[in-house]
Each structure stands twice: as C-alpha cells, then as structure tokens.
Design an enzyme around this catalytic site. Structure first.
Site, PDB file in Angstrom:
ATOM      1  N   GLY A  78      11.566  22.024  20.584  1.00  0.00           N
ATOM      2  CA  GLY A  78      10.463  22.981  20.604  1.00  0.00           C
ATOM      3  C   GLY A  78      10.416  23.727  21.934  1.00  0.00           C
ATOM      4  O   GLY A  78      10.595  23.137  22.995  1.00  0.00           O
TER       5      GLY A  78
ATOM      6  N   TYR B 100      14.035  15.371  30.820  1.00  0.00           N
ATOM      7  CA  TYR B 100      14.546  14.073  30.383  1.00  0.00           C
ATOM      8  C   TYR B 100      13.618  12.987  30.919  1.00  0.00           C
ATOM      9  O   TYR B 100      13.994  12.163  31.748  1.00  0.00           O
ATOM     10  CB  TYR B 100      15.978  13.849  30.890  1.00  0.00           C
ATOM     11  CG  TYR B 100      17.008  14.776  30.313  1.00  0.00           C
ATOM     12  CD1 TYR B 100      16.793  15.430  29.094  1.00  0.00           C
ATOM     13  CD2 TYR B 100      18.217  15.008  30.966  1.00  0.00           C
ATOM     14  CE1 TYR B 100      17.739  16.283  28.566  1.00  0.00           C
ATOM     15  CE2 TYR B 100      19.180  15.854  30.434  1.00  0.00           C
ATOM     16  CZ  TYR B 100      18.941  16.495  29.229  1.00  0.00           C
ATOM     17  OH  TYR B 100      19.886  17.340  28.689  1.00  0.00           O
TER      18      TYR B 100
ATOM     19  N   SER C  85       4.375  12.542  24.311  1.00  0.00           N
ATOM     20  CA  SER C  85       3.661  13.610  23.612  1.00  0.00           C
ATOM     21  C   SER C  85       3.062  13.140  22.287  1.00  0.00           C
ATOM     22  O   SER C  85       2.327  13.884  21.648  1.00  0.00           O
ATOM     23  CB  SER C  85       4.595  14.799  23.363  1.00  0.00           C
ATOM     24  OG  SER C  85       5.729  14.402  22.619  1.00  0.00           O
TER      25      SER C  85
ATOM     26  N   HIS D 143      10.332  22.406  26.024  1.00  0.00           N
ATOM     27  CA  HIS D 143      11.606  22.731  26.675  1.00  0.00           C
ATOM     28  C   HIS D 143      11.386  23.546  27.947  1.00  0.00           C
ATOM     29  O   HIS D 143      11.887  23.206  29.020  1.00  0.00           O
ATOM     30  CB  HIS D 143      12.482  23.498  25.685  1.00  0.00           C
ATOM     31  CG  HIS D 143      13.850  23.819  26.185  1.00  0.00           C
ATOM     32  ND1 HIS D 143      14.778  22.855  26.488  1.00  0.00           N
ATOM     33  CD2 HIS D 143      14.456  25.021  26.430  1.00  0.00           C
ATOM     34  CE1 HIS D 143      15.904  23.427  26.901  1.00  0.00           C
ATOM     35  NE2 HIS D 143      15.726  24.736  26.874  1.00  0.00           N
TER      36      HIS D 143
ATOM     37  N   TYR E  48      17.647  23.976  30.322  1.00  0.00           N
ATOM     38  CA  TYR E  48      18.967  24.505  30.682  1.00  0.00           C
ATOM     39  C   TYR E  48      19.877  24.532  29.457  1.00  0.00           C
ATOM     40  O   TYR E  48      19.693  23.791  28.502  1.00  0.00           O
ATOM     41  CB  TYR E  48      19.614  23.665  31.791  1.00  0.00           C
ATOM     42  CG  TYR E  48      20.175  22.339  31.334  1.00  0.00           C
ATOM     43  CD1 TYR E  48      21.509  22.215  30.949  1.00  0.00           C
ATOM     44  CD2 TYR E  48      19.383  21.200  31.285  1.00  0.00           C
ATOM     45  CE1 TYR E  48      22.036  20.996  30.524  1.00  0.00           C
ATOM     46  CE2 TYR E  48      19.890  19.979  30.866  1.00  0.00           C
ATOM     47  CZ  TYR E  48      21.220  19.882  30.495  1.00  0.00           C
ATOM     48  OH  TYR E  48      21.730  18.677  30.064  1.00  0.00           O
TER      49      TYR E  48
ATOM     50  N   ASP F  71      10.503  14.533  23.300  1.00  0.00           N
ATOM     51  CA  ASP F  71      10.056  13.774  24.465  1.00  0.00           C
ATOM     52  C   ASP F  71      10.735  12.403  24.432  1.00  0.00           C
ATOM     53  O   ASP F  71      10.470  11.578  23.564  1.00  0.00           O
ATOM     54  CB  ASP F  71       8.534  13.621  24.408  1.00  0.00           C
ATOM     55  CG  ASP F  71       7.943  12.986  25.639  1.00  0.00           C
ATOM     56  OD1 ASP F  71       8.627  12.169  26.274  1.00  0.00           O
ATOM     57  OD2 ASP F  71       6.789  13.295  25.966  1.00  0.00           O
TER      58      ASP F  71
END
Length: 532
Positions: A177, A477, A117, A181, A187, A112
């Site tokens: 992780g 992102y 997180s 993701h 991607y 993150d």
C-alpha cells in the site's frame, strides 16, 4: 427535516443499534454507537463497520495481512475494523475512539513486518484504508494524486496506462500500500536516479489527531517533512499523496544471471560491492542471495542472482559490463528488451511479462504468504572475502526454507540528497541496503522461536561488517527487536534506542513535530514517535 423524515431517521438508527448490539458483545460497543450517532449518514457508516461477530470481519482482517505470524489464534485482534469510504467517517472514528478509549491502528497494505498496523496489546480498532485507492494521473504536469490504500501495482498500472514514459520511483512488490510505503521512505528500481518514493511527494491530504483535514499548506512544512519517511502513522491518517512522476527512457534492457559457489559467486559478490554503487544512475544492478540444492554437486550451495534494469540498449549495457564488471561474463543473449519500466517489476520476481497488467492490478499476494521475520542493514564499506565466507557458512547451516537476502546498491542520486531533506537519513556514506528474511512452515511455536533465533544470530554476524554507532535500519522494514515503546508513556530517550537506528539525527526533529501536532500521543504504536 420534517417530522415524518425525522421519525424514519430515528427508526433506522434504532434498527442499526439493535442489530449491532445483538451481533456483538464487544465491550466497545459504545464506540460503534458513538460513530453512528455522530455520523451524518449512519446507514453508510454501518456498512463500513465490522466486528468479530460479523461475517466479513475475518476476510477483511486477513486479506491484507502478509505475515502469517500475526494470523495465529493467540494474536490480539481488533475489536472493530472500519473501512472508510469518506473523510467524515475517519473524523468521526477519531473523535469516538478518543472518547471511548480505543487505540487506532492504520492499515494501508498489510506489509508491516511486525504487524503494528493491525495488532496491539491494548483494546484497539483498525482503520483499513482499502477504499482510498483512487489514482488520478495528470500527464501534463507529471503528477498524480494517489490514495493511501492504493497499491504500488495499481499506481504503476494507472501511470503507464496514461503515459508509458512516465514512472513513479516506488518499490518492487505490487501489493504494498502506498500509504505505509511512502511513510517509511520507499525504495525501488529507480532509486539511484530519482531517489525514494518519499523524495518525490509534492503534497498530501491528512487528518490529524483533532480531526482536521490538512494539506501541505495548512499542515505546514514541519508536518509535511515528517510524513515523508518518518512513519506517517505517528502523526496523522494519510488520505492521499500528490506525487511527482519522472520521465524514463523508452529503451529499457534487463538481465538476470545466476551464479553459485561453484561458478565463482564469492569473488563476484565481493567485486559487486565495488561496482554496483558506482555505476551510472541509469543502471541498477541488484543482488539476491539464498541457498539452493546444486544441480552440479547435489549439495547445498549459495546462489547469487544478479538482476539489472538499464535505461538503454543491450549493446551499450554489455559494453558497460565488459568495462566495469567483466568477471560477470554478460553477453547480449542474456539481455531482454522491456516494452515498459513496469515490466521490470514482474521480471524481478521471475513472472511472465505477458501477465504484467493482471499482476499489477491484482490484490492477491504475488508470492505465497508465509511466516517470517525480517531485518535490515546499511553497509558503509565492502565486506572482505573472509567476511563473505562467514556469511555463506552460516547461511548453509540454516535448514529449508533458506535465509534470503537482497542487496540494493545506493550511490548516485541517493548520495546527493542531504540526510535532513526528509526523515530518511541513510544517504552518502552508505553503499548498500540489505534486506534479510527467514521463513518457516507451520504454526509450531518452538519452530517459530528457533527460526527467529537464527535470523537474530545471522543479524548479529552482519553487525561485524556495518557501522554500529548506531547501527542503521530501514523504517519500512519495521523490527521490534530494535526496541519498543511502553504501553503507557514512553520517554524520548527510550524511543531513541530504536529511533536513532531508523532516523539518526532526524529523530529529534521528528519528536518536535510530534509534540507540536499530537502532544497527547493519540497516534501510538510499538514504534511510533513519542512527544516530549
């Protein structure tokens, strides 16, 4: 339970409570006590609890944190870390955190970018999904169940070990992780043929704000839609995903070519924008940009790195490049044959291919951890040469460590999937996904402010070349510069400031799902979807 067994059980609880109370002056000791009292196995639960007073706390917290900005002493730390190894512990933690006013933050891989997180300005605990890392591959059905705490590398390793022709279209970095993701889209090198990681999720197991364990059938299609690219931590604790595996050619070719301003990088980057998004879906031509010290002139120069994965042989690849991008000057000796698609992950980062297995399965960060700030953009039409030169001029003004950019071409399958298929909306009309990153060395607050100011200035310059109505950004992102929620109640319109950039028109549907499944906003962070 017999009287003697009951006495023994009470004695164990007494020892546990006494130990924890003595070891911690944390005002949220009541939360821990609640968890142990309500647990069917308090001894097992006690083993997965860490507080600032326990010896394991720092290592558990910091081992997964990739951005060193959030390891500094003034960063708010969790009052408690729980690393559950069974569903019932998560259910209990949810109930007890509600009762004792402790906010939950869910951590799967630690990538993150803004630390949401594992950082909060209100009292909180971290649910670290590290132990949920099983990967069960069914080659016959071409599916796999993957735990939210499993890394991409562990997932890829288990898939290839089962069947080398099967793949999962996730990201590049092995230590990311799966839980986080997929939650933002995900991607990687196969996106132009198979879409995002989230496009290939078939089922999931989650625990909702009421502590219910749900799968796709029981959660319903609305929630299942939301957790695939719509920031899953806004809605539930993701336990595991069932993912679709795709078949990939056994003949794979890659190349890496480095060009600088002295070897025509400006013209090549300009042409690349027209070529890469329109190539065959079997061919990914990535572009990385940074500043180096030139061996030819001794001066700083922009370096463009062209990296390709192609499903096919070297002769065919060279022929395609000769036809589509002859200016690049690819010859057969530049190409390398890969024995499996996962080798490209290692090749992409310039590591020896013989280390593929160990680098995929290692929990140690592939690149050294750093202090950094990142941003993202989606380009809708090629940047003119004059614009590219403006980017170079600013990049060359930034001191070491240099600003980094990755340009990933879209098109092909990405342009075919409807914007509303999952929450990730950046499909047709977008030709390039841009990742921008600036790093620095050391903990000097003034240096950090200077470096963050530089990437904000660079991002502002990039704004001249992208659609700004609204400007698009990639949810994985995370960028708090786009806007943040209030500590208390946040209006939908306030959240729309950042939400529309990540999700465009899908934001309103995400709000409806949030209102339906978590109306009291239990799953909350700086950029979580708010309920109506």
């Amino acid at each position: 339970m017999t009287k003697s067994n009951n006495l023994a059980f009470q004695f164990i609880l007494f020892l546990l409570y006494s130990f924890l109370w003595a070891a911690s002056a944390d005002p949220h000791q009541d939360f821990i006590t609640c968890c142990l009292q309500k647990s069917s196995d308090p001894v097992a639960f006690s083993r997965v609890i860490s507080t600032p007073q326990t010896s394991s706390y720092s290592s558990i917290l910091n081992v997964t944190v990739q951005n060193l900005r959030f390891t500094l002493p003034n960063t708010p730390k969790p009052r408690v870390i729980i690393t559950p190894d069974r569903d019932s512990q998560i259910q209990t933690a949810i109930r007890c955190s509600k009762k004792h006013g402790l906010q939950i933050r869910i951590l799967s891989g630690g990538h993150d970018f803004e630390g949401s997180s594992y950082v909060s300005d209100v009292p909180f605990f971290v649910l670290n999904m590290f132990n949920y890392r099983s990967v069960s591959v069914d080659a016959k059905s071409r599916t796999a169940w993957v735990g939210a705490g499993a890394t991409l590398g562990e997932t890829y390793y288990n898939i290839v070990k089962t069947n080398r022709s099967l793949a999962f279209p996730g990201g590049y970095y092995p230590q990311i992780g799966i839980g986080g993701h997929v939650s933002g889209g995900g991607y990687g090198c196969l996106l132009r043929k198979f879409g995002l990681a989230a496009d290939n999720v078939l089922d999931a197991r989650v625990i909702d704000a009421n502590g219910r364990i749900l799968n796709r059938k029981s959660m319903g299609e609305d929630l299942f839609w939301a957790i695939r690219g719509g920031m899953g931590a806004s809605f539930a604790v993701i336990l595991e995903y069932r993912v679709r595996l795709v078949e990939i050619s056994k003949e794979l070719t890659a190349f890496r070519l480095l060009k600088t301003l002295e070897t025509n990088a400006t013209d090549l980057v300009h042409k690349w924008q027209y070529v890469a998004p329109n190539l065959s879906e079997n061919l990914l031509l990535e572009l990385s940009l940074t500043v180096i010290q030139s061996n030819q002139t001794g001066k700083r120069t922009v370096q463009a790195t062209f990296v390709t994965l192609f499903e096919g042989g070297a002769d065919e690849l060279v022929s395609i490049m000769d036809e589509q991008f002859p200016e690049l000057g690819l010859v057969k000796k530049d190409c390398i044959q890969l024995s499996s698609w996962v080798e490209f992950i290692i090749y992409f980062y310039g590591r020896p291919l013989e280390l593929t297995d160990s680098l995929l399965t290692s929990r140690v960060s592939l690149n050294p951890k750093s202090y950094f700030k990142s941003k993202s953009d989606f380009i809708q039409k090629p940047i003119p040469k004059q614009g590219i030169q403006k980017l170079w001029d600013m990049m060359l003004k930034i001191d070491f460590p240099a600003l980094l950019m990755n340009w990933t071409p879209l098109g092909a399958k990405m342009a075919e999937i409807p914007e509303s298929e999952i929450p990730f909306p950046h499909r047709a009309g977008n030709i390039i996904l841009v990742y921008e990153k600036i790093q620095w060395m050391g903990t000097d607050p003034k240096l950090m402010q200077q470096r963050i100011a530089l990437i904000r200035e660079f991002h502002s310059l990039m704004g001249e070349f992208v659609d700004n109505d609204p400007r698009a950004a990639y949810a994985d992102y995370r960028d708090l510069d786009l806007g943040v929620n209030n500590v208390g109640k946040t209006s939908v319109e306030q959240a729309r400031i950042w939400g529309a950039q990540y999700f465009k028109n899908n934001f309103d549907r995400l709000v409806k799902v949030k209102t339906m499944v978590d109306p009291h906003d239990y799953f909350k962070n700086e950029q979580s979807i708010p309920p109506l």
